[in-house]
Motif scaffolding. Structure first.
Motif, PDB file in Angstrom:
ATOM      1  N   LEU A 152       0.819  -1.213   0.000  1.00  0.00           N
ATOM      2  CA  LEU A 152       0.000   0.000   0.000  1.00  0.00           C
ATOM      3  C   LEU A 152       0.854   1.266   0.000  1.00  0.00           C
ATOM      4  N   ALA A 153       0.498   2.199  -0.890  1.00  0.00           N
ATOM      5  CA  ALA A 153       1.251   3.449  -0.990  1.00  0.00           C
ATOM      6  C   ALA A 153       1.163   4.258   0.298  1.00  0.00           C
ATOM      7  N   GLY A 154       0.074   4.108   1.049  1.00  0.00           N
ATOM      8  CA  GLY A 154      -0.090   4.850   2.293  1.00  0.00           C
ATOM      9  C   GLY A 154       0.993   4.561   3.309  1.00  0.00           C
ATOM     10  N   ASN A 155       1.580   3.376   3.260  1.00  0.00           N
ATOM     11  CA  ASN A 155       2.657   3.028   4.195  1.00  0.00           C
ATOM     12  C   ASN A 155       3.872   3.939   4.036  1.00  0.00           C
ATOM     13  N   PHE A 156       4.042   4.492   2.836  1.00  0.00           N
ATOM     14  CA  PHE A 156       5.232   5.301   2.566  1.00  0.00           C
ATOM     15  C   PHE A 156       5.018   6.769   2.915  1.00  0.00           C
ATOM     16  N   ARG A 157       3.863   7.069   3.492  1.00  0.00           N
ATOM     17  CA  ARG A 157       3.624   8.408   4.036  1.00  0.00           C
ATOM     18  C   ARG A 157       3.890   8.432   5.538  1.00  0.00           C
ATOM     19  N   MET A 158       4.195   7.270   6.104  1.00  0.00           N
ATOM     20  CA  MET A 158       4.445   7.149   7.538  1.00  0.00           C
ATOM     21  C   MET A 158       5.941   7.319   7.834  1.00  0.00           C
ATOM     22  N   PRO A 159       6.311   8.251   8.716  1.00  0.00           N
ATOM     23  CA  PRO A 159       7.739   8.446   9.030  1.00  0.00           C
ATOM     24  C   PRO A 159       8.364   7.192   9.623  1.00  0.00           C
ATOM     25  N   ILE A 160       9.614   6.988   9.357  1.00  0.00           N
ATOM     26  CA  ILE A 160      10.430   5.863   9.822  1.00  0.00           C
ATOM     27  C   ILE A 160       9.992   4.559   9.161  1.00  0.00           C
ATOM     28  N   LEU A 161       8.681   4.254   9.217  1.00  0.00           N
ATOM     29  CA  LEU A 161       8.189   3.023   8.590  1.00  0.00           C
ATOM     30  C   LEU A 161       8.572   2.976   7.120  1.00  0.00           C
ATOM     31  N   ARG A 162       8.431   4.099   6.418  1.00  0.00           N
ATOM     32  CA  ARG A 162       8.747   4.135   4.989  1.00  0.00           C
ATOM     33  C   ARG A 162      10.198   3.748   4.740  1.00  0.00           C
ATOM     34  N   ASP A 163      11.103   4.230   5.585  1.00  0.00           N
ATOM     35  CA  ASP A 163      12.523   3.934   5.405  1.00  0.00           C
ATOM     36  C   ASP A 163      12.819   2.466   5.705  1.00  0.00           C
TER      37      ASP A 163
END
Length: 345
Positions: A152-163
């Protein structure tokens, strides 16, 4: 004599202790991923907001500035780390179930691929372990192929989690990201798409082998636009690791799930596994059931810039037939009866 008996007893105690330690490490490795999947994004967002309100606000501000600068990186293949993919924790993760990757055919490094992963399960544990880590040896089994697990693209809007996700080679499951990887990143790329998505997760339950695929044709159109070969992938055991409350069509529970799926992109499931300290209690840990992921034969796809619906339907039907044949060929080898039929919805 007595000395050798004592030595033997100490050796038995040592190996027993080692076995227990390894089991606990397996549990910890799986637990950290479950918590990552469920709460890491929200938790990191809240922590960042809290830090902004403290004397350490400059740290959070610097990260937010970096986030703005780095915002489009997930759409450009991400930032994978072989070091992270090779962490020992993933081997403990693999051994908890255990998870196994089975190769049936070679893949050419001169081609790009779209893997269709089935079924979704609750968390796609097999997909993550096999393609976002090196625990099952994906790079050794398919040398020269770079796997990208799409989520899900929404996961990459979350800080730290995206990295954290990008370090494993995980990318957003959207057109911009897929177009970039398949057209501007050379050859030898394999994007793994869990085709059934959230809709399929609502029906996963132990003992059931069904996939949501009949009306899922977007991945075929993408393959045609880029000339990327399609590869059917089936994970035997993916549905066995959690038990879920299945709401019937037309019920209030299913209505709520579909509303979440439509507007947010994921469907909330009521599920449980085993407890942290006992397999006889309910908890968030998945049951330690074997998951075997079989990568099938690639289907050669021509490059068609603007494929018509007839062409999409034709290659979609070939893909569905290939998936069913893959399931039928290997089902008895991985614990299913010969009479078991793959349900395609």
């Amino acid at each position: 004599g007595t000395g050798s008996s004592i030595l033997s007893a100490l050796q038995d105690l040592f190996w027993l202790s080692k076995s227990k330690v390894e089991k606990q490490l397996q549990i910890i490795s799986v637990l950290q991923w479950v918590l990552t999947f469920l709460i890491m994004g929200i938790a990191c967002t809240l922590i960042l907001m809290y830090i902004l309100c403290t004397d350490c606000w400059a740290i959070a501000a610097l990260y937010l500035a970096w986030l703005v600068f780095d915002w489009n990186t997930p759409k450009k293949g991400g930032r994978r780390s072989q070091w992270v993919r090779n962490w020992a924790i993933w081997r403990y993760f693999r051994d908890y179930f255990p998870i196994r990757l089975v190769k049936t055919h070679n893949l050419l490094t001169t081609r790009n691929y779209i893997f269709g992963y089935h079924p979704h399960g609750i968390m796609g544990l097999g997909a993550f372990c096999n393609f976002s880590t090196e625990a099952t040896g994906v790079s050794q089994k398919f040398p020269g192929i770079r796997p990208y697990l799409a989520t899900l693209a929404g996961n990459f809007r979350m800080p730290i989690l995206r990295d954290y996700l990008m370090s494993g080679g995980i990318c957003p499951v959207n057109r911009d990201s897929i177009d970039y990887i398949l057209s501007k990143n050379g050859s030898g790329n394999a994007i793994i798409i869990v085709v059934g998505g959230a809709a399929e997760s609502l029906n996963c339950t132990p003992g059931k082998n069904s996939v949501t695929l009949k009306n899922r044709k977007g991945f075929v159109k993408l393959a045609l636009r880029h000339g990327a070969d399609l590869v059917p992938v089936y994970s035997f055991g993916e549905n066995e690791v959690y038990k879920q409350v299945i709401f019937e069509e037309g019920s209030w529970g299913r209505w709520v799930q579909k509303k979440f799926q439509k507007h947010i992109g994921f469907a909330p499931c009521i599920f449980h596994g085993r407890g942290l300290f006992s397999s006889n209690t309910w908890g968030l840990l998945p049951y330690p059931k074997p998951i075997t992921t079989v990568v099938g034969e690639p289907i050669t796809i021509p490059k068609i810039d603007n494929p018509c619906q007839r062409e999409v339907d034709f290659y979609h039907s070939i893909y569905v037939d290939s998936l069913i044949k893959l399931f039928d060929k290997y089902k008895s080898k991985f614990g299913l009866p010969e009479t078991e039929v793959l349900e395609v919805n």
